[in-house]
Design a protein around this motif. Structure first.
Motif, PDB file in Angstrom:
ATOM      1  N   ILE A   1       0.859  -1.192  -0.087  1.00 23.74           N
ATOM      2  CA  ILE A   1      -0.193  -0.005   0.072  1.00 23.74           C
ATOM      3  C   ILE A   1       1.009   1.331   0.100  1.00 23.74           C
ATOM      4  O   ILE A   1       0.655   2.194  -0.673  1.00 23.74           O
ATOM      5  CB  ILE A   1      -0.956   0.072   1.115  1.00 23.74           C
ATOM      6  CG1 ILE A   1      -2.103  -1.112   1.048  1.00 23.74           C
ATOM      7  CG2 ILE A   1      -1.558   1.607   1.371  1.00 23.74           C
ATOM      8  CD1 ILE A   1      -2.859  -1.363   2.489  1.00 23.74           C
ATOM      9  N   GLU A   2       1.908   1.078   0.810  1.00 21.53           N
ATOM     10  CA  GLU A   2       2.832   2.495   1.032  1.00 21.53           C
ATOM     11  C   GLU A   2       3.516   2.879  -0.528  1.00 21.53           C
ATOM     12  O   GLU A   2       3.817   3.658  -0.849  1.00 21.53           O
ATOM     13  CB  GLU A   2       3.991   2.244   1.765  1.00 21.53           C
ATOM     14  CG  GLU A   2       3.468   2.594   3.185  1.00 21.53           C
ATOM     15  CD  GLU A   2       3.247   4.033   3.621  1.00 21.53           C
ATOM     16  OE1 GLU A   2       4.256   4.665   3.596  1.00 21.53           O
ATOM     17  OE2 GLU A   2       2.201   4.329   3.865  1.00 21.53           O
ATOM     18  N   ARG A   3       3.629   1.647  -1.282  1.00 20.87           N
ATOM     19  CA  ARG A   3       4.300   1.926  -2.577  1.00 20.87           C
ATOM     20  C   ARG A   3       3.166   2.086  -3.883  1.00 20.87           C
ATOM     21  O   ARG A   3       3.670   2.328  -4.869  1.00 20.87           O
ATOM     22  CB  ARG A   3       5.208   0.542  -2.777  1.00 20.87           C
ATOM     23  CG  ARG A   3       6.397   0.361  -2.125  1.00 20.87           C
ATOM     24  CD  ARG A   3       7.154  -0.784  -2.425  1.00 20.87           C
ATOM     25  NE  ARG A   3       8.214  -0.907  -1.230  1.00 20.87           N
ATOM     26  CZ  ARG A   3       8.537  -1.981  -0.718  1.00 20.87           C
ATOM     27  NH1 ARG A   3       7.449  -2.882  -0.590  1.00 20.87           N
ATOM     28  NH2 ARG A   3       9.416  -1.886   0.129  1.00 20.87           N
ATOM     29  N   ALA A   4       2.039   2.153  -3.313  1.00 19.78           N
ATOM     30  CA  ALA A   4       1.126   2.239  -4.371  1.00 19.78           C
ATOM     31  C   ALA A   4       1.037   3.575  -4.927  1.00 19.78           C
ATOM     32  O   ALA A   4       1.742   4.685  -4.479  1.00 19.78           O
ATOM     33  CB  ALA A   4      -0.291   1.895  -3.880  1.00 19.78           C
ATOM     34  N   ARG A   5       0.355   3.963  -6.012  1.00 17.72           N
ATOM     35  CA  ARG A   5       0.315   5.336  -6.717  1.00 17.72           C
ATOM     36  C   ARG A   5      -0.215   6.205  -5.511  1.00 17.72           C
ATOM     37  O   ARG A   5      -1.257   5.836  -4.804  1.00 17.72           O
ATOM     38  CB  ARG A   5      -0.635   5.305  -7.783  1.00 17.72           C
ATOM     39  CG  ARG A   5       0.034   4.674  -9.158  1.00 17.72           C
ATOM     40  CD  ARG A   5      -0.902   4.748 -10.381  1.00 17.72           C
ATOM     41  NE  ARG A   5      -2.378   4.647 -10.075  1.00 17.72           N
ATOM     42  CZ  ARG A   5      -3.221   3.595 -10.215  1.00 17.72           C
ATOM     43  NH1 ARG A   5      -2.631   2.398 -10.453  1.00 17.72           N
ATOM     44  NH2 ARG A   5      -4.444   3.790 -10.100  1.00 17.72           N
ATOM     45  N   PRO A   6      -0.095   7.592  -5.547  1.00 22.57           N
ATOM     46  CA  PRO A   6      -0.706   8.290  -4.312  1.00 22.57           C
ATOM     47  C   PRO A   6      -2.230   8.342  -4.384  1.00 22.57           C
ATOM     48  O   PRO A   6      -2.648   8.291  -3.313  1.00 22.57           O
ATOM     49  CB  PRO A   6      -0.211   9.663  -4.700  1.00 22.57           C
ATOM     50  CG  PRO A   6       1.338   9.469  -5.633  1.00 22.57           C
ATOM     51  CD  PRO A   6       0.749   8.038  -6.262  1.00 22.57           C
ATOM     52  N   GLU A   7      -2.863   8.256  -5.481  1.00 20.24           N
ATOM     53  CA  GLU A   7      -4.379   8.476  -5.294  1.00 20.24           C
ATOM     54  C   GLU A   7      -4.782   7.094  -4.792  1.00 20.24           C
ATOM     55  O   GLU A   7      -5.899   7.039  -4.127  1.00 20.24           O
ATOM     56  CB  GLU A   7      -5.201   8.840  -6.617  1.00 20.24           C
ATOM     57  CG  GLU A   7      -4.531   7.855  -7.800  1.00 20.24           C
ATOM     58  CD  GLU A   7      -3.153   8.015  -8.657  1.00 20.24           C
ATOM     59  OE1 GLU A   7      -3.154   7.518  -9.437  1.00 20.24           O
ATOM     60  OE2 GLU A   7      -2.302   8.966  -8.131  1.00 20.24           O
ATOM     61  N   LEU A   8      -4.450   6.199  -5.220  1.00 15.61           N
ATOM     62  CA  LEU A   8      -4.731   4.784  -4.606  1.00 15.61           C
ATOM     63  C   LEU A   8      -4.539   4.528  -3.405  1.00 15.61           C
ATOM     64  O   LEU A   8      -5.320   4.057  -2.573  1.00 15.61           O
ATOM     65  CB  LEU A   8      -4.157   3.573  -5.627  1.00 15.61           C
ATOM     66  CG  LEU A   8      -4.358   2.126  -5.199  1.00 15.61           C
ATOM     67  CD1 LEU A   8      -5.982   1.991  -5.306  1.00 15.61           C
ATOM     68  CD2 LEU A   8      -3.783   1.105  -6.053  1.00 15.61           C
ATOM     69  N   ARG A   9      -3.421   4.809  -2.881  1.00 16.55           N
ATOM     70  CA  ARG A   9      -2.776   4.761  -1.143  1.00 16.55           C
ATOM     71  C   ARG A   9      -3.744   5.720  -0.697  1.00 16.55           C
ATOM     72  O   ARG A   9      -4.353   5.417   0.510  1.00 16.55           O
ATOM     73  CB  ARG A   9      -1.463   5.427  -1.157  1.00 16.55           C
ATOM     74  CG  ARG A   9      -0.974   5.205   0.171  1.00 16.55           C
ATOM     75  CD  ARG A   9       0.675   5.547   0.454  1.00 16.55           C
ATOM     76  NE  ARG A   9       0.789   6.927  -0.182  1.00 16.55           N
ATOM     77  CZ  ARG A   9       1.827   7.420  -1.319  1.00 16.55           C
ATOM     78  NH1 ARG A   9       2.476   6.315  -2.072  1.00 16.55           N
ATOM     79  NH2 ARG A   9       1.958   8.627  -1.571  1.00 16.55           N
ATOM     80  N   GLU A  10      -3.969   6.805  -1.069  1.00 17.83           N
ATOM     81  CA  GLU A  10      -5.003   7.975  -0.333  1.00 17.83           C
ATOM     82  C   GLU A  10      -6.298   7.044  -0.071  1.00 17.83           C
ATOM     83  O   GLU A  10      -6.972   7.208   0.855  1.00 17.83           O
ATOM     84  CB  GLU A  10      -5.230   9.155  -1.045  1.00 17.83           C
ATOM     85  CG  GLU A  10      -6.006  10.057  -0.145  1.00 17.83           C
ATOM     86  CD  GLU A  10      -6.198  11.421  -1.032  1.00 17.83           C
ATOM     87  OE1 GLU A  10      -7.326  12.018  -0.675  1.00 17.83           O
ATOM     88  OE2 GLU A  10      -5.349  11.835  -1.649  1.00 17.83           O
ATOM     89  N   GLN A  11      -7.024   6.394  -1.151  1.00 22.96           N
ATOM     90  CA  GLN A  11      -8.044   5.780  -1.111  1.00 22.96           C
ATOM     91  C   GLN A  11      -8.089   4.437  -0.063  1.00 22.96           C
ATOM     92  O   GLN A  11      -8.912   4.262   0.807  1.00 22.96           O
ATOM     93  CB  GLN A  11      -8.463   5.235  -2.313  1.00 22.96           C
ATOM     94  CG  GLN A  11      -9.570   5.889  -3.063  1.00 22.96           C
ATOM     95  CD  GLN A  11      -9.934   5.295  -4.518  1.00 22.96           C
ATOM     96  OE1 GLN A  11      -9.141   4.611  -5.248  1.00 22.96           O
ATOM     97  NE2 GLN A  11     -11.230   5.483  -5.030  1.00 22.96           N
TER      98      GLN A  11
END
Length: 120
Positions: free
Chosen positions: A10-20
């Protein structure tokens, strides 16, 4: 261990996906639970998580406390990160002696980045 791996992904996910995702998943709690259970990788990841979000010296000190604990468990990545922190005084009083000692420990455990830094 599966939750820890999930939190790292999750920490390495794209910023918008991580925020969701972080709206519903408490990544810090996952890291903290594993870290408190003695998992050195979780200690290091919790330290990095807290450091990135530190709002002041107390939060930064807590992050470095977790990094110290991970280094004490012979996590060579934590040793390397902590050496860098000691070099510039990030969350700890600057100490080149401590930084070099950590690099030497990490190098002795096979960390090639530490070995390279010491040979430079």
């Amino acid at each position: 261990m599966q939750l820890l791996n999930l939190a790292r992904r999750i920490e390495r996910a794209r910023p918008e996906l991580r925020e969701q995702i972080t709206r519903t998943v408490d990544i810090q709690a996952i890291y903290r639970t594993s870290a408190e259970g003695g998992n050195a990788t979780a200690m290091r990841e919790l330290a990095k998580y807290l450091q990135q979000r530190a709002a002041g010296p107390q939060q930064l000190a807590e992050a470095m406390d977790w990094m110290e604990r991970a280094a004490a468990e012979q996590d060579t990545e934590a040793m390397l990160l902590l050496a860098k922190a000691y070099t510039v005084g990030l969350g700890r009083e600057a100490s080149l002696d401590k930084a070099v000692a950590l690099l030497e420990d990490a190098a002795a455990l096979g960390n090639t980045d530490a070995q390279t830094m010491l040979s430079a």
